[in-house]
Design a protein around this motif. Structure first.
Motif, PDB file in Angstrom:
ATOM      1  N   TRP A 103      46.410  24.778  35.307  1.00 25.29           N
ATOM      2  CA  TRP A 103      45.414  25.447  34.464  1.00 25.29           C
ATOM      3  C   TRP A 103      45.323  26.920  34.832  1.00 25.29           C
ATOM      4  O   TRP A 103      45.787  27.339  35.883  1.00 25.29           O
ATOM      5  CB  TRP A 103      44.043  24.772  34.605  1.00 25.29           C
ATOM      6  CG  TRP A 103      43.472  24.817  35.996  1.00 25.29           C
ATOM      7  CD1 TRP A 103      43.714  23.932  37.011  1.00 25.29           C
ATOM      8  CD2 TRP A 103      42.578  25.796  36.525  1.00 25.29           C
ATOM      9  NE1 TRP A 103      43.021  24.301  38.134  1.00 25.29           N
ATOM     10  CE2 TRP A 103      42.312  25.440  37.875  1.00 25.29           C
ATOM     11  CE3 TRP A 103      41.967  26.930  36.011  1.00 25.29           C
ATOM     12  CZ2 TRP A 103      41.467  26.184  38.693  1.00 25.29           C
ATOM     13  CZ3 TRP A 103      41.125  27.663  36.831  1.00 25.29           C
ATOM     14  CH2 TRP A 103      40.882  27.279  38.154  1.00 25.29           C
ATOM     15  N   ARG A 104      44.742  27.684  33.906  1.00 24.44           N
ATOM     16  CA  ARG A 104      44.511  29.111  34.160  1.00 24.44           C
ATOM     17  C   ARG A 104      43.140  29.485  33.605  1.00 24.44           C
ATOM     18  O   ARG A 104      42.591  28.803  32.743  1.00 24.44           O
ATOM     19  CB  ARG A 104      45.602  29.969  33.561  1.00 24.44           C
ATOM     20  CG  ARG A 104      45.551  30.103  32.071  1.00 24.44           C
ATOM     21  CD  ARG A 104      46.582  31.107  31.545  1.00 24.44           C
ATOM     22  NE  ARG A 104      46.347  31.363  30.159  1.00 24.44           N
ATOM     23  CZ  ARG A 104      46.976  30.771  29.156  1.00 24.44           C
ATOM     24  NH1 ARG A 104      47.918  29.892  29.417  1.00 24.44           N
ATOM     25  NH2 ARG A 104      46.679  31.056  27.910  1.00 24.44           N
ATOM     26  N   LEU A 105      42.633  30.594  34.084  1.00 26.53           N
ATOM     27  CA  LEU A 105      41.339  31.106  33.658  1.00 26.53           C
ATOM     28  C   LEU A 105      41.576  32.378  32.856  1.00 26.53           C
ATOM     29  O   LEU A 105      42.154  33.338  33.366  1.00 26.53           O
ATOM     30  CB  LEU A 105      40.463  31.388  34.882  1.00 26.53           C
ATOM     31  CG  LEU A 105      39.064  31.897  34.623  1.00 26.53           C
ATOM     32  CD1 LEU A 105      38.259  30.872  33.837  1.00 26.53           C
ATOM     33  CD2 LEU A 105      38.366  32.190  35.943  1.00 26.53           C
ATOM     34  N   ASP A 106      41.158  32.373  31.594  1.00 21.61           N
ATOM     35  CA  ASP A 106      41.298  33.537  30.720  1.00 21.61           C
ATOM     36  C   ASP A 106      39.937  34.176  30.511  1.00 21.61           C
ATOM     37  O   ASP A 106      38.943  33.472  30.349  1.00 21.61           O
ATOM     38  CB  ASP A 106      41.854  33.130  29.354  1.00 21.61           C
ATOM     39  CG  ASP A 106      43.286  32.648  29.426  1.00 21.61           C
ATOM     40  OD1 ASP A 106      43.986  33.007  30.385  1.00 21.61           O
ATOM     41  OD2 ASP A 106      43.699  31.910  28.520  1.00 21.61           O
ATOM     42  N   GLY A 107      39.904  35.482  30.488  1.00 22.83           N
ATOM     43  CA  GLY A 107      38.658  36.191  30.209  1.00 22.83           C
ATOM     44  C   GLY A 107      38.662  37.563  30.847  1.00 22.83           C
ATOM     45  O   GLY A 107      39.502  37.874  31.696  1.00 22.83           O
ATOM     46  N   PRO A 108      37.711  38.381  30.465  1.00 19.17           N
ATOM     47  CA  PRO A 108      37.638  39.722  31.038  1.00 19.17           C
ATOM     48  C   PRO A 108      37.166  39.663  32.490  1.00 19.17           C
ATOM     49  O   PRO A 108      36.397  38.771  32.868  1.00 19.17           O
ATOM     50  CB  PRO A 108      36.603  40.426  30.154  1.00 19.17           C
ATOM     51  CG  PRO A 108      35.754  39.326  29.625  1.00 19.17           C
ATOM     52  CD  PRO A 108      36.655  38.138  29.485  1.00 19.17           C
ATOM     53  N   PRO A 109      37.611  40.593  33.323  1.00 18.88           N
ATOM     54  CA  PRO A 109      37.135  40.625  34.705  1.00 18.88           C
ATOM     55  C   PRO A 109      35.665  41.023  34.758  1.00 18.88           C
ATOM     56  O   PRO A 109      35.174  41.763  33.906  1.00 18.88           O
ATOM     57  CB  PRO A 109      38.020  41.677  35.375  1.00 18.88           C
ATOM     58  CG  PRO A 109      38.519  42.531  34.253  1.00 18.88           C
ATOM     59  CD  PRO A 109      38.564  41.657  33.026  1.00 18.88           C
ATOM     60  N   VAL A 110      34.989  40.508  35.757  1.00 20.80           N
ATOM     61  CA  VAL A 110      33.578  40.847  35.950  1.00 20.80           C
ATOM     62  C   VAL A 110      33.512  42.132  36.750  1.00 20.80           C
ATOM     63  O   VAL A 110      34.069  42.217  37.849  1.00 20.80           O
ATOM     64  CB  VAL A 110      32.842  39.710  36.698  1.00 20.80           C
ATOM     65  CG1 VAL A 110      31.414  40.107  37.003  1.00 20.80           C
ATOM     66  CG2 VAL A 110      32.873  38.435  35.882  1.00 20.80           C
ATOM     67  N   PRO A 111      32.850  43.171  36.233  1.00 19.96           N
ATOM     68  CA  PRO A 111      32.748  44.433  36.973  1.00 19.96           C
ATOM     69  C   PRO A 111      31.771  44.277  38.140  1.00 19.96           C
ATOM     70  O   PRO A 111      30.558  44.274  37.958  1.00 19.96           O
ATOM     71  CB  PRO A 111      32.223  45.410  35.915  1.00 19.96           C
ATOM     72  CG  PRO A 111      31.510  44.556  34.922  1.00 19.96           C
ATOM     73  CD  PRO A 111      32.189  43.227  34.933  1.00 19.96           C
ATOM     74  N   LEU A 112      32.320  44.115  39.334  1.00 20.13           N
ATOM     75  CA  LEU A 112      31.482  43.873  40.510  1.00 20.13           C
ATOM     76  C   LEU A 112      30.749  45.129  40.984  1.00 20.13           C
ATOM     77  O   LEU A 112      29.917  45.052  41.867  1.00 20.13           O
ATOM     78  CB  LEU A 112      32.323  43.282  41.648  1.00 20.13           C
ATOM     79  CG  LEU A 112      32.881  41.888  41.372  1.00 20.13           C
ATOM     80  CD1 LEU A 112      33.745  41.419  42.530  1.00 20.13           C
ATOM     81  CD2 LEU A 112      31.774  40.893  41.095  1.00 20.13           C
ATOM     82  N   ASP A 113      31.062  46.294  40.407  1.00 18.02           N
ATOM     83  CA  ASP A 113      30.359  47.519  40.795  1.00 18.02           C
ATOM     84  C   ASP A 113      29.504  48.045  39.639  1.00 18.02           C
ATOM     85  O   ASP A 113      29.047  49.168  39.656  1.00 18.02           O
ATOM     86  CB  ASP A 113      31.363  48.593  41.226  1.00 18.02           C
ATOM     87  CG  ASP A 113      32.382  48.891  40.136  1.00 18.02           C
ATOM     88  OD1 ASP A 113      32.427  48.140  39.136  1.00 18.02           O
ATOM     89  OD2 ASP A 113      33.120  49.861  40.288  1.00 18.02           O
ATOM     90  N   GLY A 114      29.277  47.202  38.637  1.00 20.66           N
ATOM     91  CA  GLY A 114      28.545  47.619  37.442  1.00 20.66           C
ATOM     92  C   GLY A 114      27.070  47.262  37.498  1.00 20.66           C
ATOM     93  O   GLY A 114      26.460  47.149  38.559  1.00 20.66           O
ATOM     94  N   VAL A 115      26.500  47.084  36.328  1.00 21.43           N
ATOM     95  CA  VAL A 115      25.082  46.770  36.165  1.00 21.43           C
ATOM     96  C   VAL A 115      24.834  45.307  36.551  1.00 21.43           C
ATOM     97  O   VAL A 115      25.595  44.417  36.177  1.00 21.43           O
ATOM     98  CB  VAL A 115      24.664  47.010  34.694  1.00 21.43           C
ATOM     99  CG1 VAL A 115      23.197  46.686  34.495  1.00 21.43           C
ATOM    100  CG2 VAL A 115      24.964  48.426  34.277  1.00 21.43           C
ATOM    101  N   TRP A 116      23.764  45.073  37.297  1.00 21.08           N
ATOM    102  CA  TRP A 116      23.445  43.720  37.764  1.00 21.08           C
ATOM    103  C   TRP A 116      22.211  43.206  37.076  1.00 21.08           C
ATOM    104  O   TRP A 116      21.347  43.986  36.733  1.00 21.08           O
ATOM    105  CB  TRP A 116      23.229  43.726  39.280  1.00 21.08           C
ATOM    106  CG  TRP A 116      24.460  44.163  39.987  1.00 21.08           C
ATOM    107  CD1 TRP A 116      24.672  45.390  40.518  1.00 21.08           C
ATOM    108  CD2 TRP A 116      25.643  43.422  40.195  1.00 21.08           C
ATOM    109  NE1 TRP A 116      25.926  45.462  41.045  1.00 21.08           N
ATOM    110  CE2 TRP A 116      26.553  44.250  40.860  1.00 21.08           C
ATOM    111  CE3 TRP A 116      26.060  42.139  39.870  1.00 21.08           C
ATOM    112  CZ2 TRP A 116      27.822  43.846  41.228  1.00 21.08           C
ATOM    113  CZ3 TRP A 116      27.316  41.737  40.241  1.00 21.08           C
ATOM    114  CH2 TRP A 116      28.181  42.585  40.910  1.00 21.08           C
ATOM    115  N   PRO A 117      22.038  41.971  36.933  1.00 22.02           N
ATOM    116  CA  PRO A 117      22.989  40.875  37.142  1.00 22.02           C
ATOM    117  C   PRO A 117      23.964  40.753  35.969  1.00 22.02           C
ATOM    118  O   PRO A 117      23.715  41.280  34.887  1.00 22.02           O
ATOM    119  CB  PRO A 117      22.097  39.644  37.230  1.00 22.02           C
ATOM    120  CG  PRO A 117      20.894  39.979  36.429  1.00 22.02           C
ATOM    121  CD  PRO A 117      20.704  41.472  36.540  1.00 22.02           C
TER     122      PRO A 117
END
Length: 179
Positions: free
Chosen positions: A109-123
């Protein structure tokens, strides 16, 4: 909200002991059925092959089933070795239980989707959907998608369900900022 989708990349391996070499990995290969008629009764098997020694085995799909009880489209699918029918048969929990097999989803299996910006707006809220019923532990899936360790996932992710459960249906979670 970011959408992630879990997709099957191939059929899973089957955990089944080979009588030839003792290996425990079988594959459906090209996905073939064997249909045998005895009078008005049918036997249908899914053919599998040992990954180590190429020995062929067969797993029971239908045993001594009256021909009139089987839909014409399904019988045609068995005769034509329909790939969709091979996948549906292999992923059927009753088929696995009847043949005493488990499915090995590692690398399937694989995971498709945009990366989560870990330095962006939270949460950050992420919605996970499953295109195929691939059982995967939520914490491992999230760790792979975020590029974090499972320990960091336990600290930074809030989810309505336990993260250490295997899931095969959609869920959502929230990523919190690092402390």
């Amino acid at each position: 909200m970011l959408p992630w989708t879990v997709r099957r990349t191939r059929l899973p391996l089957l955990s089944l002991r080979c009588v030839g070499c003792g290996s425990e990995s079988f594959t459906t290969g090209e996905g073939r059925f064997r249909v045998n008629a005895n009078g008005k009764l049918l036997d249908v098997w899914l053919l599998v092959r040992c990954v180590s020694c190429d020995r062929t085995g067969k797993l029971t799909v239908h045993e001594r089933m009256p021909v009139r009880c089987l839909e014409a489209d399904r019988l045609r699918g068995y005769r034509d070795n329909d790939p969709g029918l091979v996948a549906a048969t292999l992923l059927d929990p009753l088929f696995a239980h009847r043949n005493r097999i488990t499915l090995d989803w590692a690398g399937a299996w694989r995971l498709d989707g945009p990366p989560v910006p870990l330095d962006g707006v939270w949460p950050v809220r992420v919605e996970v959907g499953f295109a195929d019923p691939v059982p995967v532990r939520a914490d491992r899936l999230i760790a792979r998608g975020l590029g974090l360790s499972r320990r960091e996932v336990a600290l930074r992710v809030k989810c309505e369900m336990p993260l250490r459960r295997s899931l095969n249906s959609g869920f959502s979670f929230t990523v919190l900022p690092a402390k």
